[in-house]
Design an enzyme around this catalytic site. Structure first.
Site, PDB file in Angstrom:
ATOM      1  CG  ASP A   1      83.559  63.440  -0.910  1.00 38.09           C
ATOM      2  OD1 ASP A   1      82.664  62.568  -0.946  1.00 38.09           O
ATOM      3  OD2 ASP A   1      84.155  63.818  -1.925  1.00 38.09           O
TER       4      ASP A   1
ATOM      5  N   GLY B   1      79.006  66.900  -1.774  1.00 36.30           N
ATOM      6  CA  GLY B   1      78.522  68.243  -2.098  1.00 36.30           C
ATOM      7  C   GLY B   1      79.461  69.045  -2.984  1.00 36.30           C
TER       8      GLY B   1
ATOM      9  CG  ASP C   1      80.504  71.989   2.485  1.00 38.87           C
ATOM     10  OD1 ASP C   1      80.463  70.800   2.113  1.00 38.87           O
ATOM     11  OD2 ASP C   1      81.290  72.810   1.988  1.00 38.87           O
TER      12      ASP C   1
ATOM     13  CG  ASP D   1      92.167  65.356   0.134  1.00 39.45           C
ATOM     14  OD1 ASP D   1      91.886  66.345   0.829  1.00 39.45           O
ATOM     15  OD2 ASP D   1      91.706  65.181  -1.005  1.00 39.45           O
TER      16      ASP D   1
ATOM     17  CB  CYS E   1     112.724  56.922  -1.961  1.00 43.51           C
ATOM     18  SG  CYS E   1     111.095  56.154  -1.942  1.00 43.51           S
TER      19      CYS E   1
ATOM     20  CB  CYS F   1     109.086  53.171  -2.602  1.00 39.63           C
ATOM     21  SG  CYS F   1     109.526  53.687  -4.270  1.00 39.63           S
TER      22      CYS F   1
ATOM     23  CB  CYS G   1     113.551  54.235  -4.919  1.00 38.12           C
ATOM     24  SG  CYS G   1     112.591  55.667  -5.470  1.00 38.12           S
TER      25      CYS G   1
ATOM     26  CG  HIS H   1     108.887  57.630  -5.967  1.00 35.07           C
ATOM     27  ND1 HIS H   1     109.868  57.457  -5.012  1.00 35.07           N
ATOM     28  CD2 HIS H   1     108.830  58.958  -6.226  1.00 35.07           C
ATOM     29  CE1 HIS H   1     110.401  58.646  -4.731  1.00 35.07           C
ATOM     30  NE2 HIS H   1     109.787  59.565  -5.458  1.00 35.07           N
TER      31      HIS H   1
HETATM   32 ZN   LIG Z   1     110.689  55.710  -4.148  1.00 36.28          ZN
END
Ligand SMILES: [Zn+2]
Length: 346
Positions: free
Chosen positions: A72, A75, A130, A256, A294, A296, A299, A325
């Site tokens: 970024d 600012g 900005d 984001d 999920c 991941c 999980c 996760h």
């Molecule tokens: Zn997960």
């Protein structure tokens, strides 16, 4: 992955504020399916300083990160810290002069210096300075903010081209921020003027949610309808999963939020059945995974009961697994958005 992909696909960038996504190693970050991250110019400016980052080969080299990095301008944070009185400083026609409260050093953030700092950090995508204000501003104040934002963006681009040879020489992309607050005609005007100068991306600036926490869809629409489609269309700070879907429908492709990692650290986890609070006593004997759909690390290996126990015991691994996760959940959502984009196309 090339930086031009950021104009074509949808991406969710977790915040690696100081050059790390909190609680995760770079390898763990990669395994969540994350392809791009956003780092914070103000934090890196103050510590360790852009010269140190540059000396160490840039942020990607420091992190061992093979994906993309957006910085970024610094600012938003500086201005809000000054406006709220938390930091001593002044916003003026040339940017901001401010003091870091810890070290007491004085810094100048100008349309040119933010480019120099971001160049030293070594990101792939930079953002011009900005003039961001509070959410409730008068039309007169919004007009001034738009005027300055356009001027500063122009100066930033000129500096990038003159000093560094622009995108042609560096391969880096330059994006700008569209201001105008709640005044739709000012949003449109700001977008149109910035398009005339020409950037690789146009970021929706200011506050993305209203007092009730709802997305400012009319403002977002006024901006997206006035910027080219083959550019980065970054909805800064968006957001909750449902807000990402809504902003994506309008045409935004880059997102984001600090929520995804912050919530994880506090035990609020996203699942296909809605949010769960893994610290709640109802989880103490729950042998199911956080989210059965999920894949991941959290999980596939652990139960809600175990994560619950580790949160209660204050084990740092709980925050790591929760962050893995939540980020995987977000990146899976983005993958789904990307595949529906492909279906629509063909
Ligand atoms: Zn997960």
């Amino acid at each position: 992955m090339t930086v031009d992909q950021l104009k074509k696909k949808n991406f969710f960038m977790p915040d690696a504020t100081r050059g790390a996504v909190r609680n995760l190693t770079t390898k763990q970050l990669e395994e969540t399916g994350t392809e791009a991250i956003v780092t914070n110019t103000l934090h890196l400016l103050i510590h360790p300083g852009p010269d140190v980052v540059s000396e160490l080969g840039g942020i990607k080299e420091m992190m061992g990160w093979k994906g993309l990095v957006l910085t970024d301008s610094g600012g938003f944070q500086v201005f809000s810290l000054i406006h709220s009185g938390k930091w001593r400083g002044k916003v003026h026609h040339d940017g901001a002069t401010f003091q870091s409260p810890k070290e007491g050093n004085t810094y100048e953030l100008t349309p040119e210096s933010t480019i120099d700092i971001q160049m030293k950090i070594g990101s792939d995508v930079m953002v011009t300075l900005d003039d961001c204000r509070d959410s409730e501003i008068t039309r007169e104040e919004a007009e001034e903010s738009v005027k300055r934002t356009i001027e500063w963006a122009k100066r930033g681009k000129e500096h990038f081209e003159k000093e560094y040879g622009g995108t042609a020489k560096t391969g880096k992309l330059l994006t700008c921020v569209v201001q105008g607050a709640k005044y739709l005609d000012l949003r449109e005007k700001c977008a149109n003027e910035l398009v005339k100068i020409g950037f690789d991306g146009y970021n929706f600036g200011g506050y993305v949610v209203d007092k009730n926490g709802d997305l400012v869809l009319d403002e977002m629409k006024a901006v997206i309808e006035n910027i080219p489609k083959d550019t980065i269309r970054y909805a800064m700070g968006v957001g909750k999963p449902e807000d990402i879907i809504a902003a994506n429908k309008l045409g935004y492709n880059l997102f984001d939020t600090v929520l995804v990692t912050r919530n994880a650290r506090h035990g609020t986890l996203y699942t296909s059945q809605g949010e769960i609070k893994v610290g709640n006593s109802s989880m103490a004997l729950d042998k199911s995974p956080v989210d059965p759909s999920c894949g991941c690390e959290c999980c596939t290996n652990y139960t809600r009961a175990y994560i619950h126990h580790m949160f209660k015991a204050g084990e740092a691994t709980a925050q790591t697994l929760a962050t893995i996760h939540n980020l995987t959940y977000y990146q899976t959502l983005i993958k789904k958005l990307n595949s529906s984009l492909i279906e629509e196309k063909y």
